[in-house]
Design an enzyme around this catalytic site. Structure first.
Site, PDB file in Angstrom:
ATOM      1  N   ASP A  18       0.825  -1.214   0.000  1.00 35.37           N
ATOM      2  CA  ASP A  18       0.000   0.000   0.000  1.00 35.37           C
ATOM      3  C   ASP A  18       0.858   1.262   0.000  1.00 35.37           C
ATOM      4  O   ASP A  18       1.968   1.257   0.560  1.00 35.37           O
ATOM      5  CB  ASP A  18      -0.914  -0.030   1.242  1.00 35.37           C
ATOM      6  CG  ASP A  18      -2.064   0.945   1.112  1.00 35.37           C
ATOM      7  OD1 ASP A  18      -2.338   1.425  -0.006  1.00 35.37           O
ATOM      8  OD2 ASP A  18      -2.696   1.239   2.141  1.00 35.37           O
TER       9      ASP A  18
ATOM     10  N   HIS B 267       2.357   3.209  -9.027  1.00 35.76           N
ATOM     11  CA  HIS B 267       2.263   1.749  -9.231  1.00 35.76           C
ATOM     12  C   HIS B 267       3.486   1.247 -10.019  1.00 35.76           C
ATOM     13  O   HIS B 267       3.992   0.162  -9.762  1.00 35.76           O
ATOM     14  CB  HIS B 267       0.972   1.396  -9.969  1.00 35.76           C
ATOM     15  CG  HIS B 267      -0.266   1.752  -9.194  1.00 35.76           C
ATOM     16  ND1 HIS B 267      -0.414   1.471  -7.855  1.00 35.76           N
ATOM     17  CD2 HIS B 267      -1.408   2.389  -9.555  1.00 35.76           C
ATOM     18  CE1 HIS B 267      -1.587   1.898  -7.428  1.00 35.76           C
ATOM     19  NE2 HIS B 267      -2.213   2.470  -8.437  1.00 35.76           N
TER      20      HIS B 267
ATOM     21  N   LEU C 124      12.342 -19.498  -5.154  1.00 34.45           N
ATOM     22  CA  LEU C 124      11.319 -18.691  -4.470  1.00 34.45           C
ATOM     23  C   LEU C 124      10.014 -18.848  -5.244  1.00 34.45           C
ATOM     24  O   LEU C 124      10.027 -18.828  -6.477  1.00 34.45           O
ATOM     25  CB  LEU C 124      11.729 -17.210  -4.467  1.00 34.45           C
ATOM     26  CG  LEU C 124      10.699 -16.212  -3.899  1.00 34.45           C
ATOM     27  CD1 LEU C 124      10.696 -16.233  -2.371  1.00 34.45           C
ATOM     28  CD2 LEU C 124      10.979 -14.782  -4.363  1.00 34.45           C
TER      29      LEU C 124
ATOM     30  N   SER D 127      -7.957  -5.628   4.693  1.00 33.76           N
ATOM     31  CA  SER D 127      -8.538  -5.261   3.391  1.00 33.76           C
ATOM     32  C   SER D 127      -8.819  -6.458   2.486  1.00 33.76           C
ATOM     33  O   SER D 127      -8.460  -6.453   1.308  1.00 33.76           O
ATOM     34  CB  SER D 127      -7.632  -4.261   2.665  1.00 33.76           C
ATOM     35  OG  SER D 127      -7.542  -3.064   3.387  1.00 33.76           O
TER      36      SER D 127
HETATM   37  C1  FPP Z   1      -2.115   0.117  -3.192  1.00 30.83           C
HETATM   38  O1  FPP Z   1      -1.641   1.440  -3.204  1.00 30.83           O
HETATM   39  C2  FPP Z   1      -1.543  -0.612  -4.308  1.00 30.83           C
HETATM   40  C3  FPP Z   1      -2.277  -1.155  -5.317  1.00 30.83           C
HETATM   41  C4  FPP Z   1      -3.746  -1.079  -5.403  1.00 30.83           C
HETATM   42  C5  FPP Z   1      -1.612  -1.828  -6.427  1.00 30.83           C
HETATM   43  C6  FPP Z   1      -0.338  -2.521  -6.086  1.00 30.83           C
HETATM   44  C7  FPP Z   1       0.349  -2.815  -7.357  1.00 30.83           C
HETATM   45  C8  FPP Z   1       1.680  -2.789  -7.526  1.00 30.83           C
HETATM   46  C9  FPP Z   1       2.679  -2.594  -6.476  1.00 30.83           C
HETATM   47  C10 FPP Z   1       2.238  -2.949  -8.860  1.00 30.83           C
HETATM   48  C11 FPP Z   1       1.439  -3.830  -9.730  1.00 30.83           C
HETATM   49  C12 FPP Z   1       2.045  -5.141  -9.827  1.00 30.83           C
HETATM   50  C13 FPP Z   1       1.830  -5.896 -10.908  1.00 30.83           C
HETATM   51  C14 FPP Z   1       2.484  -7.225 -11.006  1.00 30.83           C
HETATM   52  C15 FPP Z   1       0.994  -5.389 -12.003  1.00 30.83           C
HETATM   53  P1  FPP Z   1      -2.683   2.590  -3.288  1.00 30.83           P
HETATM   54  O2  FPP Z   1      -2.882   2.942  -4.717  1.00 30.83           O
HETATM   55  O3  FPP Z   1      -3.926   2.239  -2.550  1.00 30.83           O
HETATM   56  O4  FPP Z   1      -1.921   3.744  -2.566  1.00 30.83           O
HETATM   57  P2  FPP Z   1      -2.538   4.896  -1.669  1.00 30.83           P
HETATM   58  O5  FPP Z   1      -3.120   4.235  -0.450  1.00 30.83           O
HETATM   59  O6  FPP Z   1      -1.355   5.750  -1.349  1.00 30.83           O
HETATM   60  O7  FPP Z   1      -3.555   5.605  -2.506  1.00 30.83           O
END
Ligand code: FPP
Length: 240
Positions: free
Chosen positions: A13, A30, A124, A182
């Protein structure tokens, strides 16, 4: 006994906030998150972790702005093309966990191809939860048992779950400062140690992982038993 967790699960997150603080679009966060994931997978390999499970796209993420959803889909396609060969070279077996319906044919083919290409790797196991939700997993497992006319027991459900190929996570990390699950591994995290970090996911580096591992090493895992029971169990094992 080794203090390194066999299986680490992560809610990655904080990508959106990382980007917003830099006046960048959320998808740039992302993108940086994928870099962080590559670094984390390498670090896990080096530290002897056997399984890493990450939450990349939840069943609920479809309700984000269309631009962000399509950005995440494009990122997945890009990661399949660019990251999977690197992971393969590092000896990583990649699994995609989640509902495939709703994903494009091209992405579905890419997921299957990545899994087949890395199936023989043993250093892994990286489970990427994409279009995944803990409630979806429990419901799909129950539906499969019902379809086969099998009794719904804990053992049978466990075997029908999407992560049946690995043991339950020992350590569940959430970055980004929030302290909740979540709808991540609701069934599998029953006895996981929870660790919350204020670090935003793109900033979660080797040093931050080591702090989490050190915290894990301090925990006493009782699995419903008392400390005294654990002590006498450990003592009898030491004598044996
Ligand atoms: C949460 O941060 C993160 C996500 C919803 C996506 C996580 C995805 C990645 C790390 C990369 C994608 C990986 C692949 C393999 C495609 P948020 O957007 O909720 O952050 P915030 O809480 O700061 O808004």
């Amino acid at each position: 006994m080794s203090q390194v967790p066999h299986h680490i699960a992560i809610v990655m997150d904080g990508n959106g906030r990382w980007a917003t603080r830099r006046f960048l679009p959320r998808v740039a966060g992302h993108r940086q998150g994928v870099e962080s994931l590559r670094r984390c997978a390498r670090a896990c390999l080096e530290r002897g972790v056997a399984v890493l499970t990450v939450f990349a796209f939840s069943s609920e993420n479809w309700s984000r702005p269309a631009e962000e959803v399509s950005g995440l889909m494009e990122l997945l396609a890009l990661a399949l093309a660019r990251e999977v060969p690197r992971l393969h070279a590092d000896g990583v077996r990649v699994h995609f966990v989640g509902e495939r319906e709703g994903l494009s044919d091209k992405i579905r083919a890419g997921l299957a191809e990545a899994e087949a290409a890395t199936a023989g790797n043993r250093r892994l196991t990286l489970n990427i939860c994409f279009n995944y939700g803990g409630r979806w997993d429990i419901a799909q497992a129950a539906a499969r048992l019902a379809e086969r006319g099998e009794p719904i027991t804990e053992v049978a459900l466990d075997r029908a779950m999407a992560l049946a190929h690995v043991p339950d996570p020992d350590l569940l990390i959430r970055t980004g400062g929030e302290q909740r699950i979540s709808n991540f591994l609701l069934w599998q995290a029953a006895y996981s140690e929870l660790y919350f970090s204020d670090c935003l996911w793109p900033d979660f580096d080797e040093a931050a992982l080591d702090v989490a591992l050190a915290a894990f090493a301090q925990r006493e895992r009782r699995f419903g038993k008392t400390s005294e029971q654990l002590l006498s169990h450990n003592a009898s094992h030491a004598r044996a």
